[in-house]
Design an enzyme around this catalytic site. Structure first.
Site, PDB file in Angstrom:
ATOM      1  N   ARG A   1      34.571  27.970  39.141  1.00 16.14           N
ATOM      2  CA  ARG A   1      35.865  28.426  38.625  1.00 16.14           C
ATOM      3  C   ARG A   1      36.916  27.314  38.698  1.00 16.14           C
ATOM      4  NH1 ARG A   1      36.783  33.312  42.335  1.00 16.14           N
ATOM      5  NH2 ARG A   1      38.766  33.584  41.244  1.00 16.14           N
TER       6      ARG A   1
ATOM      7  N   LYS B   1      48.595  34.570  41.528  1.00 14.76           N
ATOM      8  CA  LYS B   1      49.145  35.098  40.269  1.00 14.76           C
ATOM      9  C   LYS B   1      49.119  36.626  40.243  1.00 14.76           C
ATOM     10  CE  LYS B   1      45.926  33.097  37.811  1.00 14.76           C
ATOM     11  NZ  LYS B   1      45.094  32.535  38.897  1.00 14.76           N
TER      12      LYS B   1
ATOM     13  N   ARG C   1      39.947  36.763  50.666  1.00 16.52           N
ATOM     14  CA  ARG C   1      40.362  37.902  49.825  1.00 16.52           C
ATOM     15  C   ARG C   1      39.358  39.049  49.925  1.00 16.52           C
ATOM     16  NH1 ARG C   1      41.903  36.937  43.725  1.00 16.52           N
ATOM     17  NH2 ARG C   1      39.867  35.944  43.670  1.00 16.52           N
TER      18      ARG C   1
ATOM     19  N   ARG D   1      34.932  39.960  46.170  1.00 13.73           N
ATOM     20  CA  ARG D   1      34.568  39.797  44.758  1.00 13.73           C
ATOM     21  C   ARG D   1      33.346  38.882  44.664  1.00 13.73           C
ATOM     22  NH1 ARG D   1      39.947  38.361  41.295  1.00 13.73           N
ATOM     23  NH2 ARG D   1      38.541  36.790  40.471  1.00 13.73           N
TER      24      ARG D   1
ATOM     25  N   ARG E   1      43.396  31.282  28.766  1.00 10.93           N
ATOM     26  CA  ARG E   1      42.623  30.439  29.681  1.00 10.93           C
ATOM     27  C   ARG E   1      42.177  29.131  29.036  1.00 10.93           C
ATOM     28  NH1 ARG E   1      41.859  34.011  34.050  1.00 10.93           N
ATOM     29  NH2 ARG E   1      40.125  33.239  35.272  1.00 10.93           N
TER      30      ARG E   1
END
Ligand code: AP5
Length: 229
Positions: free
Chosen positions: A174, A21, A130, A163, A96
């Site tokens: 998550r 996203k 990532r 992260r 969310r």
């Protein structure tokens, strides 16, 4: 304006963590001159700054849980009221849950909600590879979007970091939070006639081509609100 009937200006990107996203929202917003509003980026900036919002959000974020609605709503409301949101916006990571979606409806009218559809295994692969620049926020991936010099940001040379919520334990939380609290929004927006799906697998440029067609409303082959491009 309804999906499939012209360019959308008030857009939400909805999808599991790591679906792509942020990568797509940054590029498309730049291209269209829209505001890219990522609540995750704003919260991470607040954590780095160490301000009151950051101190309140930090523990929730590290654990992979949602930050309390009132904190997030306050930043979104304030940000959308600024002049640079007037031309259009892409909301990335907001809303969310249903409470946030309903609160948003009181101060913004949406024209399109894009659901990033992706195999959960691909999501784990994207999150584990990532790396981000702690200075400018640029997002890389060890395989699909490596920096020119290993471990260093192309823009400012900072050392890239992982992260904290991309560690396996937090990713598990998550994904669970997404399934329990965010996925019900798909039905909410489907009922409102705003939802369109995009196949989020493939290279970033393949996904971006699908998104551009969808946002431009140039998708005569995809008439149903849930049909993918
Ligand atoms: P947030 O920052 O919003 O995280 P997220 O929704 O979990 O999404 P991600 O940023 O992990 O993934 P993405 O879909 O943007 O993927 P990306 O483009 O980076 O939220 C973080 C936390 O903040 C939450 O857990 C919560 O605590 C808090 N928070 C945020 N908003 C909140 C809210 N509204 N309410 C309450 N709390 C909130 O891509 C992932 C990787 O894949 C990258 O390395 C990228 O380079 C790579 N990649 C992207 N596309 C492709 C592709 N097509 N092929 C190969 N690799 C790709």
């Amino acid at each position: 304006m309804t999906p499939g009937h012209g360019p959308a200006r008030h857009i939400v990107f909805l999808g599991p963590p790591g679906a792509g996203k942020g990568t797509q929202a940054a590029e498309l917003a730049r291209e269209l001159g829209f505001l890219h509003l990522s609540t995750g980026d704003l919260l991470r900036a607040a954590v780095t700054e160490g301000n009151e919002l950051g101190r309140a959000a930090d523990g929730h974020m590290r654990a992979g849980r949602l930050v309390p609605d009132d904190l997030v709503l306050a930043i979104v409301r304030e940000r959308l009221a600024r002049p640079d949101a007037a031309r259009g916006f892409i909301l990335d990571g907001f809303p969310r849950n249903l409470a946030q979606a309903r609160a948003l409806e009181a101060f913004a009218t949406l024209e399109l909600v894009v659901s990033f559809e992706i195999d959960p295994r691909l999501v784990v692969q994207r999150l584990s590879g990532r790396r981000i620049c702690p200075t400018c926020g640029t997002v890389y991936h060890l395989d699909s979007r490596p920096p020119r010099v290993a471990g260093r940001c192309d823009r400012d040379g900072s050392e890239l970091v992982q992260r904290p919520d991309d560690r396996a334990e937090a990713v598990e939380v998550r994904l669970k939070v997404y399934a329990e609290q965010t996925a019900p929004l798909l039905e909410h927006y489907r009922r409102l006639g705003l939802l369109r799906g995009v196949d989020a697998a493939g290279t970033p440029s393949e996904v971006s081509a699908r998104l551009r067609r969808l946002v431009a409303g140039a998708a005569p082959e995809a008439r149903s609100p849930t049909e993918r491009l």
